[in-house]
Design a protein around this motif. Structure first.
Motif, mmCIF file in Angstrom:
data_model
loop_
_atom_site.group_PDB
_atom_site.id
_atom_site.type_symbol
_atom_site.label_atom_id
_atom_site.label_comp_id
_atom_site.label_asym_id
_atom_site.label_seq_id
_atom_site.Cartn_x
_atom_site.Cartn_y
_atom_site.Cartn_z
ATOM 1 N N VAL A 17 0.839 -1.198 0.000
ATOM 2 C CA VAL A 17 0.000 0.000 0.000
ATOM 3 C C VAL A 17 0.879 1.255 0.000
ATOM 4 C CG1 VAL A 17 -1.650 1.343 1.383
ATOM 5 C CG2 VAL A 17 -2.029 -1.102 1.026
ATOM 6 N N VAL A 18 1.908 1.271 0.821
ATOM 7 C CA VAL A 18 2.815 2.424 0.880
ATOM 8 C C VAL A 18 3.524 2.610 -0.456
ATOM 9 C CG1 VAL A 18 4.931 3.301 1.964
ATOM 10 C CG2 VAL A 18 3.104 2.343 3.377
ATOM 11 N N GLN A 19 4.018 1.523 -1.000
ATOM 12 C CA GLN A 19 4.710 1.599 -2.288
ATOM 13 C C GLN A 19 3.749 2.064 -3.378
ATOM 14 O OE1 GLN A 19 6.073 -2.156 -3.987
ATOM 15 N NE2 GLN A 19 7.973 -1.159 -4.579
ATOM 16 N N GLY A 20 2.527 1.577 -3.331
ATOM 17 C CA GLY A 20 1.520 1.992 -4.306
ATOM 18 C C GLY A 20 1.245 3.476 -4.238
ATOM 19 N N GLU A 21 1.185 4.034 -3.028
ATOM 20 C CA GLU A 21 0.975 5.471 -2.882
ATOM 21 C C GLU A 21 2.105 6.262 -3.526
ATOM 22 O OE1 GLU A 21 -1.551 7.420 -1.911
ATOM 23 O OE2 GLU A 21 -2.700 5.554 -1.761
ATOM 24 N N ARG A 22 3.332 5.768 -3.355
ATOM 25 C CA ARG A 22 4.476 6.453 -3.993
ATOM 26 C C ARG A 22 4.344 6.416 -5.519
ATOM 27 N NH1 ARG A 22 7.718 3.797 0.075
ATOM 28 N NH2 ARG A 22 8.312 2.259 -1.478
ATOM 29 N N HIS A 23 3.962 5.261 -6.051
ATOM 30 C CA HIS A 23 3.790 5.139 -7.503
ATOM 31 C C HIS A 23 2.670 6.054 -8.000
ATOM 32 C CE1 HIS A 23 6.682 1.998 -8.126
ATOM 33 N NE2 HIS A 23 6.077 1.178 -7.282
ATOM 34 N N LEU A 24 1.567 6.090 -7.247
ATOM 35 C CA LEU A 24 0.461 6.970 -7.638
ATOM 36 C C LEU A 24 0.889 8.432 -7.648
ATOM 37 C CD1 LEU A 24 -2.529 5.351 -5.726
ATOM 38 C CD2 LEU A 24 -2.350 5.658 -8.195
ATOM 39 N N ASN A 25 1.569 8.849 -6.603
ATOM 40 C CA ASN A 25 2.014 10.241 -6.539
ATOM 41 C C ASN A 25 2.944 10.590 -7.689
ATOM 42 O OD1 ASN A 25 0.503 10.804 -4.250
ATOM 43 N ND2 ASN A 25 2.166 10.242 -2.858
ATOM 44 N N ARG A 26 3.878 9.692 -7.980
ATOM 45 C CA ARG A 26 4.805 9.958 -9.085
ATOM 46 C C ARG A 26 4.068 9.975 -10.419
ATOM 47 N NH1 ARG A 26 7.641 12.831 -11.748
ATOM 48 N NH2 ARG A 26 9.098 11.899 -13.202
ATOM 49 N N GLN A 27 3.124 9.072 -10.600
ATOM 50 C CA GLN A 27 2.396 9.047 -11.871
ATOM 51 C C GLN A 27 1.543 10.301 -12.028
ATOM 52 O OE1 GLN A 27 3.146 6.921 -14.163
ATOM 53 N NE2 GLN A 27 1.745 7.805 -15.663
ATOM 54 N N ARG A 28 0.986 10.801 -10.937
ATOM 55 C CA ARG A 28 0.235 12.064 -11.012
ATOM 56 C C ARG A 28 1.155 13.199 -11.443
ATOM 57 N NH1 ARG A 28 -2.265 9.971 -5.859
ATOM 58 N NH2 ARG A 28 -4.264 9.126 -6.545
ATOM 59 N N GLU A 29 2.387 13.189 -10.929
ATOM 60 C CA GLU A 29 3.371 14.188 -11.347
ATOM 61 C C GLU A 29 3.673 14.066 -12.838
ATOM 62 O OE1 GLU A 29 6.798 13.511 -8.913
ATOM 63 O OE2 GLU A 29 5.867 14.360 -7.113
ATOM 64 N N GLN A 55 -3.971 -0.223 -6.716
ATOM 65 C CA GLN A 55 -3.925 0.253 -5.336
ATOM 66 C C GLN A 55 -5.217 -0.118 -4.602
ATOM 67 O OE1 GLN A 55 -1.505 1.114 -3.702
ATOM 68 N NE2 GLN A 55 -2.015 2.537 -2.089
ATOM 69 N N ALA A 56 -6.335 -0.006 -5.270
ATOM 70 C CA ALA A 56 -7.609 -0.372 -4.636
ATOM 71 C C ALA A 56 -7.599 -1.848 -4.237
ATOM 72 C CB ALA A 56 -8.766 -0.070 -5.579
ATOM 73 N N THR A 57 -7.018 -2.688 -5.072
ATOM 74 C CA THR A 57 -6.909 -4.110 -4.754
ATOM 75 C C THR A 57 -5.986 -4.329 -3.559
ATOM 76 O OG1 THR A 57 -7.309 -4.709 -7.058
ATOM 77 C CG2 THR A 57 -6.255 -6.365 -5.680
ATOM 78 N N CYS A 58 -4.871 -3.617 -3.524
ATOM 79 C CA CYS A 58 -3.931 -3.748 -2.399
ATOM 80 C C CYS A 58 -4.577 -3.303 -1.091
ATOM 81 C CB CYS A 58 -2.670 -2.929 -2.655
ATOM 82 S SG CYS A 58 -1.614 -3.599 -3.947
#
Length: 74
Positions: A17-29, A55-58
């Motif tokens: 979940v933490v790693q997914g949040e990092r990926h989401l934030n970077r992809q938004r950037e 991320q929703a699945t995680c």
């Protein structure tokens, strides 16, 4: 399921979940940078939607493990 196994799986799910949040934030950037540069952001947005679904699945998996742990402790 054994409590020790549940705790190990929960720790793994939390890391995901933490790693997914990092990926989401970077992809938004990346979406913002792409579109700010005047380029087509369709592919970047598609990747973002894929990351959001993953991320929703995680998160759902983590929440399920939390419920199982609660029941096992109950």
């Amino acid at each position: 399921m054994d409590r020790t196994v549940l705790l190990e799986l929960l720790a793994l799910a939390e890391r995901h979940v933490v790693q997914g949040e990092r990926h989401l934030n970077r992809q938004r950037e990346i979406v913002a940078e792409t579109e700010a540069a005047g380029r087509d952001g369709a592919l970047a947005r598609e990747v973002l939607r894929t990351f959001e679904a993953t991320q929703a699945t995680c998160v759902a998996d983590r929440d399920r493990l939390l419920r199982e742990l609660e029941q096992a402790s109950g």
